[in-house]
Write an enzyme that holds these catalytic residues in place. Structure first.
Site, mmCIF file in Angstrom:
data_model
loop_
_atom_site.group_PDB
_atom_site.id
_atom_site.type_symbol
_atom_site.label_atom_id
_atom_site.label_comp_id
_atom_site.label_asym_id
_atom_site.label_seq_id
_atom_site.Cartn_x
_atom_site.Cartn_y
_atom_site.Cartn_z
ATOM 1 N N TYR A 143 -72.211 10.943 56.175
ATOM 2 C CA TYR A 143 -71.251 12.003 55.853
ATOM 3 C C TYR A 143 -69.862 11.474 56.136
ATOM 4 O O TYR A 143 -69.610 10.931 57.214
ATOM 5 C CB TYR A 143 -71.532 13.262 56.669
ATOM 6 C CG TYR A 143 -70.566 14.395 56.380
ATOM 7 C CD1 TYR A 143 -69.625 14.804 57.329
ATOM 8 C CD2 TYR A 143 -70.574 15.050 55.148
ATOM 9 C CE1 TYR A 143 -68.728 15.826 57.060
ATOM 10 C CE2 TYR A 143 -69.688 16.086 54.871
ATOM 11 C CZ TYR A 143 -68.767 16.473 55.833
ATOM 12 O OH TYR A 143 -67.882 17.482 55.556
ATOM 13 N N ASP A 238 -66.458 3.921 58.668
ATOM 14 C CA ASP A 238 -65.994 5.286 58.937
ATOM 15 C C ASP A 238 -66.261 5.565 60.420
ATOM 16 O O ASP A 238 -67.378 5.911 60.815
ATOM 17 C CB ASP A 238 -66.743 6.275 58.044
ATOM 18 C CG ASP A 238 -66.336 7.700 58.351
ATOM 19 O OD1 ASP A 238 -66.814 8.616 57.654
ATOM 20 O OD2 ASP A 238 -65.544 7.915 59.292
ATOM 21 N N LYS A 266 -60.898 12.935 64.990
ATOM 22 C CA LYS A 266 -61.464 13.529 66.209
ATOM 23 C C LYS A 266 -60.712 13.110 67.489
ATOM 24 O O LYS A 266 -59.645 13.635 67.775
ATOM 25 C CB LYS A 266 -62.961 13.203 66.284
ATOM 26 C CG LYS A 266 -63.755 13.794 65.083
ATOM 27 C CD LYS A 266 -65.219 13.505 65.180
ATOM 28 C CE LYS A 266 -65.954 13.801 63.903
ATOM 29 N NZ LYS A 266 -66.264 15.205 63.675
HETATM 30 P P1 KE4 Z 1 -63.119 16.006 59.031
HETATM 31 O O1 KE4 Z 1 -62.556 16.128 57.613
HETATM 32 O O2 KE4 Z 1 -64.135 17.080 59.336
HETATM 33 O O3 KE4 Z 1 -61.999 15.890 60.089
HETATM 34 O O4 KE4 Z 1 -63.885 14.601 59.120
HETATM 35 C C1 KE4 Z 1 -64.904 14.343 58.189
HETATM 36 C C2 KE4 Z 1 -65.834 13.289 58.763
HETATM 37 C C3 KE4 Z 1 -65.714 11.987 58.327
HETATM 38 N N1 KE4 Z 1 -66.516 11.014 58.811
HETATM 39 C C4 KE4 Z 1 -67.448 11.292 59.751
HETATM 40 C C5 KE4 Z 1 -68.316 10.178 60.255
HETATM 41 C C6 KE4 Z 1 -67.610 12.615 60.244
HETATM 42 O O5 KE4 Z 1 -68.559 12.863 61.171
HETATM 43 C C7 KE4 Z 1 -66.790 13.632 59.748
HETATM 44 C C8 KE4 Z 1 -66.922 15.069 60.196
HETATM 45 N N2 KE4 Z 1 -67.932 15.332 61.160
HETATM 46 C C9 KE4 Z 1 -68.501 16.658 61.140
HETATM 47 C C10 KE4 Z 1 -69.590 16.751 62.204
HETATM 48 N N3 KE4 Z 1 -70.650 15.868 62.000
HETATM 49 C C11 KE4 Z 1 -67.436 17.699 61.335
HETATM 50 C C12 KE4 Z 1 -67.967 19.055 61.693
HETATM 51 C C13 KE4 Z 1 -67.965 19.977 60.523
HETATM 52 O O6 KE4 Z 1 -68.170 19.514 59.379
HETATM 53 O O7 KE4 Z 1 -67.774 21.180 60.778
#
Ligand code: KE4
Length: 453
Positions: A143, A238, A266
């Site tokens: 993801y 990533d 994060k």
């Molecule tokens: P954001 O756009 O949510 O800041 O980041 C996306 C992203 C990109 N790459 C990795 C490896 C990630 O884990 C994420 C986002 N992580 C999720 C939780 N696994 C965010 C929580 C959510 O989607 O509410």
């Protein structure tokens, strides 16, 4: 008692899709009422009804220092007295960029944005620009945020054209994304071989955290590095989740494999909205206004987020004992879950890297998306609610990683293991093996969204 959360959820569902601003928070995968969190301090959350929880969600990986860390709070408070947004460069943007370039082996030049999604979509645009190619390779269960290029499922064969995994993603976009299998270099080779026009980039979570925590198999990351170099594709790590979580130099430092581009998020914002992408100078100089590759953002480099993030990163850089502590806690969990697995009436597997880990209800080891997907979400849901009832807040999906922090302590982890052992010992061997019950299937389908099945 959760009456206030229930009332808030009722109001929220009238004006917010699913009552939330990000799907996994709605507890759809695990069922029940999402807790509306009123405050967080140290290793604990407090919900609107005053219930306290030992937190293993950590704001999805942000809170490596725990919640409301004084260094972060004071930096954000000072920044707040100077205004919240200028639309112009500010001093802390320079400080945090210099520190990221110093700490992350693969980054010489970096651009800050407002989310991990912005970081990964921008990194892919840059890779496509510098290679002149459109195809990217991602992994099933990987993801990278919700940009169209990533909401793609494997086509009929892993190496064929991707198909949208969400409505609204044009097939014309999805077809530029191939989907390989994590920890399976041959599947990546197939994607390269099947691509006549060549591959712009391979984007990978170097430690998978969105199929649950799945470590890279020996040789997998070096193999990706060699494949990308050989084919003139960029390797994008990533590290939105692993950056500053699995060590001060991220997964690339831990495994000594240097990507061409790195994405972050994060931890680097100290809890305020942030993302970043960076890499070798000659690549990043292609980004506007140095170069022609366009990317922009009103709140990019926001002074509050930069102040909070800089304080967090400075604290981590000046206190390496943080990682010693989180590693020790991780080993405590390793030993504890090994003991649980030895006597459990149902098969359990624990995966961990640094301060992130996941428990799977699975007989075989969980090494990729298929083995993660085959684990029992119904049994995870029983564990989730049993722990919640005991004041321990796990991430509300079997596809998420558990996170702990510099301010979690051994007695709290011992209590966590005792609670898990008690709940697991009562799980009926007939219940939800491999996610077969209806709720599990529904929940799993929901949780899977955006992760490509
Ligand atoms: P954001 O756009 O949510 O800041 O980041 C996306 C992203 C990109 N790459 C990795 C490896 C990630 O884990 C994420 C986002 N992580 C999720 C939780 N696994 C965010 C929580 C959510 O989607 O509410």
């Amino acid at each position: 008692m959760t009456s206030r959360s229930e009332k808030l959820f009722g109001r929220a569902r009238r004006v917010l899709p699913g009552g939330v601003n990000s799907p996994v928070r709605a507890f759809t995968s695990v069922g029940g009422v999402p807790r509306f969190i009123r405050s967080a301090r140290g290793a604990y959350l407090e919900d609107a009804d005053g219930n306290r929880y030992l937190d293993f969600m950590g704001s999805w990986g942000v809170a490596i220092l725990g919640h409301d860390h004084p260094a972060v709070r004071e930096a954000a408070a000072r920044a707040l007295t100077r205004g919240t947004s200028f639309g112009a460069p500010s001093p802390d943007e320079v400080g945090i960029a210099e520190l990221v370039a110093e700490l992350v082996p693969g980054i010489e030049v970096v651009r800050f944005v407002n989310s991990g999604t912005e970081a990964t979509m921008s990194a892919v645009r840059l890779a496509r620009a510098v290679t002149g190619r459109s195809r990217i390779v991602k992994f099933r269960g990987g993801y990278h945020g919700h940009a169209d290029a990533f909401l793609v499922a494997a086509g009929s064969g892993a190496a064929t054209l991707g198909v949208p995994s969400s409505p609204g993603v044009p097939a014309a976009t999805a077809q530029h994304t191939s989907v390989a299998e994590f920890n399976d270099l041959a599947s990546v080779e197939d994607c390269f071989s099947a691509s006549e026009e060549g591959v712009a980039a391979v984007i990978v979570e170097p430690v998978a955290g969105n199929m649950g925590c799945v470590p890279p198999a020996d040789g997998f990351l070096p193999g990706l590095r060699e494949l990308c170099t050989r084919h003139g594709a960029l390797l994008i790590f990533d590290e939105v989740m692993t950056g500053f979580r699995v060590g001060l130099t991220g997964a690339q430092g831990r495994y000594d494999v240097i990507p061409d581009l790195t994405t972050l998020g994060k931890v680097i914002g100290g809890g305020l909205p942030v993302g970043a992408y960076g890499g070798r100078e000659e690549l990043m100089r292609e980004i506007a206004p140095d170069g022609p590759v366009y990317q922009a953002g009103t709140l990019s480099g926001n002074p509050l987020a930069m102040a909070a993030g800089l304080a967090a990163l400075r604290h981590l850089a000046e206190h390496p004992e943080v990682y010693e502590h989180t590693e020790n806690l991780g080993r405590l969990l390793d030993r504890g879950f090994d003991e649980i697995a030895a006597t459990s009436p149902v098969p359990v597997r624990w995966n961990r890297v640094g301060a992130m880990g996941s428990l799977f209800f699975s007989e075989p080891p969980v090494i990729d998306w298929p083995s993660s997907e085959a684990s029992s979400s119904e049994r995870f849901n029983q564990l989730f609610h049993g722990m919640l009832d005991r004041g321990i807040y796990l991430p509300p999906s079997s596809y998420e990683a558990w996170f702990w922090s510099a301010v979690h302590e051994e007695p709290e982890l011992a209590r966590t293991l005792e609670a898990a052992a008690e709940i697991i010992s009562r799980i009926d061997n007939q219940s939800g093996s491999t996610g077969t019950t209806e709720r599990a299937v529904a929940g799993r389908a929901h949780a899977r969204k955006g992760r490509t099945s």
